[in-house]
Design a protein around this motif. Structure first.
Motif, PDB file in Angstrom:
ATOM      1  N   THR A   1     -12.829  -6.671  -8.173  1.00  0.00           N
ATOM      2  CA  THR A   1     -12.138  -6.403  -6.915  1.00  0.00           C
ATOM      3  C   THR A   1     -10.861  -7.241  -6.829  1.00  0.00           C
ATOM      4  O   THR A   1     -10.739  -8.285  -7.479  1.00  0.00           O
ATOM      5  CB  THR A   1     -13.016  -6.739  -5.693  1.00  0.00           C
TER       6      THR A   1
ATOM      7  N   ASN B   1      -4.966   5.137   3.575  1.00  0.00           N
ATOM      8  CA  ASN B   1      -6.383   5.147   3.225  1.00  0.00           C
ATOM      9  C   ASN B   1      -7.165   4.790   4.485  1.00  0.00           C
ATOM     10  O   ASN B   1      -7.199   3.628   4.898  1.00  0.00           O
ATOM     11  CB  ASN B   1      -6.678   4.146   2.106  1.00  0.00           C
TER      12      ASN B   1
ATOM     13  N   TYR C   1     -10.074  -4.472  -2.568  1.00  0.00           N
ATOM     14  CA  TYR C   1      -9.888  -3.235  -3.318  1.00  0.00           C
ATOM     15  C   TYR C   1     -10.766  -3.234  -4.563  1.00  0.00           C
ATOM     16  O   TYR C   1     -10.651  -4.146  -5.395  1.00  0.00           O
ATOM     17  CB  TYR C   1      -8.433  -3.094  -3.781  1.00  0.00           C
TER      18      TYR C   1
ATOM     19  N   LEU D   1     -10.640   2.382   3.855  1.00  0.00           N
ATOM     20  CA  LEU D   1     -10.661   0.993   3.398  1.00  0.00           C
ATOM     21  C   LEU D   1     -10.990   0.058   4.560  1.00  0.00           C
ATOM     22  O   LEU D   1     -10.390   0.134   5.628  1.00  0.00           O
ATOM     23  CB  LEU D   1      -9.303   0.596   2.812  1.00  0.00           C
TER      24      LEU D   1
ATOM     25  N   ASN E   1     -10.919   0.699  -9.021  1.00  0.00           N
ATOM     26  CA  ASN E   1     -10.553   2.115  -9.099  1.00  0.00           C
ATOM     27  C   ASN E   1      -9.590   2.548  -7.993  1.00  0.00           C
ATOM     28  O   ASN E   1      -9.123   3.688  -7.980  1.00  0.00           O
ATOM     29  CB  ASN E   1     -11.807   2.997  -9.092  1.00  0.00           C
ATOM     30  N   LEU E   2      -9.261   1.641  -7.054  1.00  0.00           N
ATOM     31  CA  LEU E   2      -8.286   1.960  -6.007  1.00  0.00           C
ATOM     32  C   LEU E   2      -6.968   1.217  -6.185  1.00  0.00           C
ATOM     33  O   LEU E   2      -6.094   1.277  -5.315  1.00  0.00           O
ATOM     34  CB  LEU E   2      -8.864   1.636  -4.618  1.00  0.00           C
TER      35      LEU E   2
ATOM     36  N   ASP F   1      -4.517   1.891  -7.957  1.00  0.00           N
ATOM     37  CA  ASP F   1      -3.335   2.748  -8.051  1.00  0.00           C
ATOM     38  C   ASP F   1      -2.689   2.959  -6.683  1.00  0.00           C
ATOM     39  O   ASP F   1      -1.597   3.524  -6.584  1.00  0.00           O
ATOM     40  CB  ASP F   1      -3.689   4.097  -8.689  1.00  0.00           C
ATOM     41  N   GLU F   2      -3.333   2.473  -5.610  1.00  0.00           N
ATOM     42  CA  GLU F   2      -2.760   2.553  -4.274  1.00  0.00           C
ATOM     43  C   GLU F   2      -1.868   1.353  -3.965  1.00  0.00           C
ATOM     44  O   GLU F   2      -1.272   1.287  -2.886  1.00  0.00           O
ATOM     45  CB  GLU F   2      -3.865   2.663  -3.224  1.00  0.00           C
TER      46      GLU F   2
ATOM     47  N   GLN G   1       0.858  -1.176   0.000  1.00  0.00           N
ATOM     48  CA  GLN G   1       0.000   0.000   0.000  1.00  0.00           C
ATOM     49  C   GLN G   1       0.899   1.232   0.000  1.00  0.00           C
ATOM     50  O   GLN G   1       1.815   1.337   0.829  1.00  0.00           O
ATOM     51  CB  GLN G   1      -0.909  -0.006   1.234  1.00  0.00           C
TER      52      GLN G   1
END
Length: 260
Positions: free
Chosen positions: A157, A119, A170, A122, A173-174, A176-177, A115
């Motif tokens: 996901t 965040n 995830y 989450l 769209n997340l 990129d984390e 990560q």
């Protein structure tokens, strides 16, 4: 390749290295080849357990516990390139493994990931082997490392298992984390420890190859440090005490405020 164990945990004399033994110093250092061409070790020495191939038996580390640390993100020894190479060898494609492309990166079930930003929203949960939730909470933080357990193309996901068997789901769209974390920068590893650390060193920017950075990398290891590459670069880092400073006007501004 140099590898060894720190015998005296209280010793501050890092570069005395009484625990450092030298091996393969007669083997020439070859430049890294493109990903598809580069054999990480000679075929005659590879017995199927690549990460533990040359580590001493006392380390007794699982594959995910062995961390590659490098000074930079770009270049032959940058994390971006090393992660592609290590992913190919440590978690190769398989019909049984789902994959997901994220920009120019590829995530695969079984990958080691990190990560890269905090965040606080989450959700995570800990479940029994029968699927019963026994604990849950929110928040995944910069530097947390885990393993991709499932990529669900229907739900879109990716499920990552972190320490204490925390599962985080995830949405696409997340993603990129998340980054591959077979190799990470030394700066990113500050504050963390690993049973075994591998440090690849070839010639690079002098401002990134200084003594304190090497100290940081070596002290991330609890049991074993392995340095691979150029012995001359290793020696240059030991003697390079010129750390690049971040110069700001903050101190001057504080003095002005105190005097006003």
């Amino acid at each position: 390749m140099w590898s060894g164990r720190q015998e005296n945990e209280n010793s501050s004399a890092l570069f005395a290295f009484p625990f450092l033994s030298v091996a393969y110093k007669d083997r020439p250092i070859e430049p890294l080849l493109p990903v598809k061409e580069q054999p990480l070790v000679p075929n005659s020495e590879y017995d199927g357990d690549l990460p533990k191939l040359k580590l001493p038996k006392f380390v007794n580390a699982k594959e995910a516990d062995i961390q590659v640390l490098t000074p930079m993100r770009k270049g032959n020894l940058g994390v971006e390139r090393l992660n592609k190479i290590l992913q190919q060898y440590l978690n190769p494609p398989s019909p049984q493994k789902q994959e997901k492309e994220v920009g120019d990166r590829l995530l695969r079930e079984g990958d080691k990931v990190m990560q890269i930003k905090n965040n606080y929203q989450l959700e995570w949960e800990i479940s029994t082997r029968y699927g019963m939730t026994i604990d849950k909470g929110i928040g995944v933080f910069n530097g947390d490392m885990g393993i991709i357990r499932k990529i669900n193309t229907y739900e879109e996901t990716v499920t990552v298992e972190y320490d204490e068997k925390k599962l985080v789901k995830y949405p696409y769209n997340l993603l990129d984390e998340l980054e591959l974390a077979y190799a990470i920068t030394i700066h990113k590893a500050q504050g963390s420890e690993y049973p075994a650390v591998i440090i690849p060193l070839l010639q690079g920017p002098r401002q990134l190859y200084y003594r304190n950075l090497l100290y940081t990398a070596v002290t991330r290891a609890r049991k074993c440090v392995t340095v691979i590459g150029s012995e001359s670069v290793f020696q240059e880092m030991i003697h390079n005490t010129n750390q690049q400073n971040r110069n700001t006007s903050l101190a001057e501004r504080i003095r002005e405020l105190n005097e006003s």
